[in-house]
Design an enzyme around this catalytic site. Sequence first.
Site: not given
Ligand code: NG1
Ligand code: ZN
Length: 545
Positions: A65, A277, A281, A371-373, A500-502
């Site tokens: 991505s 991106d 997607d 999602e906001a993104n 925490p970020s995933g």
């Molecule tokens: P994490 O890293 O868990 O915040 C990010 C994006 C998600 C989602 C995932 C998968 C933000 C704040 N977080 O996740 O919305 O798109 O990557 O790509 O934009």
């Molecule tokens: Zn993507």
Amino acid sequence: MPQFKEVSKQSGLHPKPAGLVLQYGTAGFRTNAKQLDHIMFRMGLLATLRSKKTKATIGVMVTASHNPEEDNGVKLVDPMGEMVTPTWEGYATQLANAEQEDLLAALQDIIKKEAINMSQEANVFVGKDTRSSSASLSQAVLDGVSALGGHSKDYGLVTTPQLHYMVCCQNTQCKYGEATVEGYYKKLCQAFIQLTKNASNCTDDQKHLTVDGANGIGALKVREMESHLKRELHISLFNDGSKGKLNHQCGADFVKVQQKPPTGIKMNPGERCCSFDGDADRIVYYYADSEGQFHLLDGDKIATLISTFLKELLTQAGLDLEIAVVQTAYANGSSTNYLEDTMKVIVRCTKTGVKHLHHAAQEFDIGVYFEANGHGTVLFSKAAEEKIQRLAENSSINDERKRAALLLQNTVNVINQTVGDAISDMLLIEAILAIKGMTIQQWDAIYSDLPNRQLKVKVSDRRVIDTTDAERRAVSPAGLQEAIDSLVKNYREARSFVRPSGTEDVVRVYAEAETQESADALAHDVSLAVYRLAGGVGGEPKPLH
Ligand code: NG1
Ligand code: ZN
């Protein structure tokens, strides 16, 4: 098991580096491409098992991505185009981390737990993005499928949403559409052209759109699609991959996080621009005003535009269908207020991650999720689709209802319901703006975003932060939420949360407030609280100004 001999032989060609541990996260496996060969082979194996188990076609997409070119990743796609279930995400992690000598036992374990009939046929669709590592990595997936005796179809270069679409078409016996890239363009573009017939007096200027392809697969696919649009949309494509590096200073993630235009594009004042991106997607829109000021229209603005349009059509069509918008904690507070208070639509907030939003959206007749993104789409329940279909075919209704019903029918067809899709979202947005005769400035003015800031804090173990209430409140470590609550009280119209970020080894901090200075200061204050209370590493976060 007869297939195991072949697995054993082939897996030797895709060996796992001893001790390497990777996790199937929110976005599948994602890391430096050099570490992924064995993962790909094993995901080929797992997809084959999943296909035998579900007796349906499964997808495997090779992409990272919006990550840099050097990274890569892999995601499995379930029969209806959705993400795989949490149990199978667990299997993916187990299989990926089994040492070389334990691989057959790990496979055996999944086969036993899921009672998989190994003589069942398997079918796997594979796609890849434009990264230089993607060719050999997708070959490793194909090797995994053939090692277990599965059939595969290699779609080659496709966007992530295109692969989801193919899987859904195949498993619905083509009721969703034809499982080819041509079929995808035909379905979406025909619907788009039908929709834009409802736009009166659309000038060539209004039909023009600037697209930043992030130097990725989306750019190639926009080029491929153009002839199907029959000049109803004039696209100026930049960052098409001919010169620049994938996602480097461009693409939807860059534009959203940096809140500035990508490099490599030509922006004229007032003109609509959008960025995809790296796997197409996600999409965000933006423009520069006559003073050169940059304005971003993110996933929240997109969700608002789409849900407003749908709600108006439902009223005109006289259809009683429940519509909801699904967001995450990152949604701008102004968008939530506008949707709830002015639009009077139901708003739900879920945890970050597409699967959570998708799931929540399925609970309504029409679920708009973003999602906001900029990742998002619209889901129509089967019953809603049937009602729309019946009304569109009803010859005894008045012209206004008929027009609205036909618009709704074509809206359903232009949308890729399997997953967020930059190309499909772009066509829908362009059609809505044309039908409503709306400029990007007018769209932007529907509500004003609250100034906001996103920051990252490095901590020694981000798992010490546990959250509740759709990630809006921290339950651990002790004292963190209280600290955030008291910092938020220092600013007007303020809100802040941490999680925490995933996908990265960081804690994300979000803050919004009445002014940009306040949002920046609050984000910094909260970053310091995270650093102090959740085991920050490296130097203390520095103020932004
Ligand atoms: P994490 O890293 O868990 O915040 C990010 C994006 C998600 C989602 C995932 C998968 C933000 C704040 N977080 O996740 O919305 O798109 O990557 O790509 O934009
Ligand atoms: Zn993507």
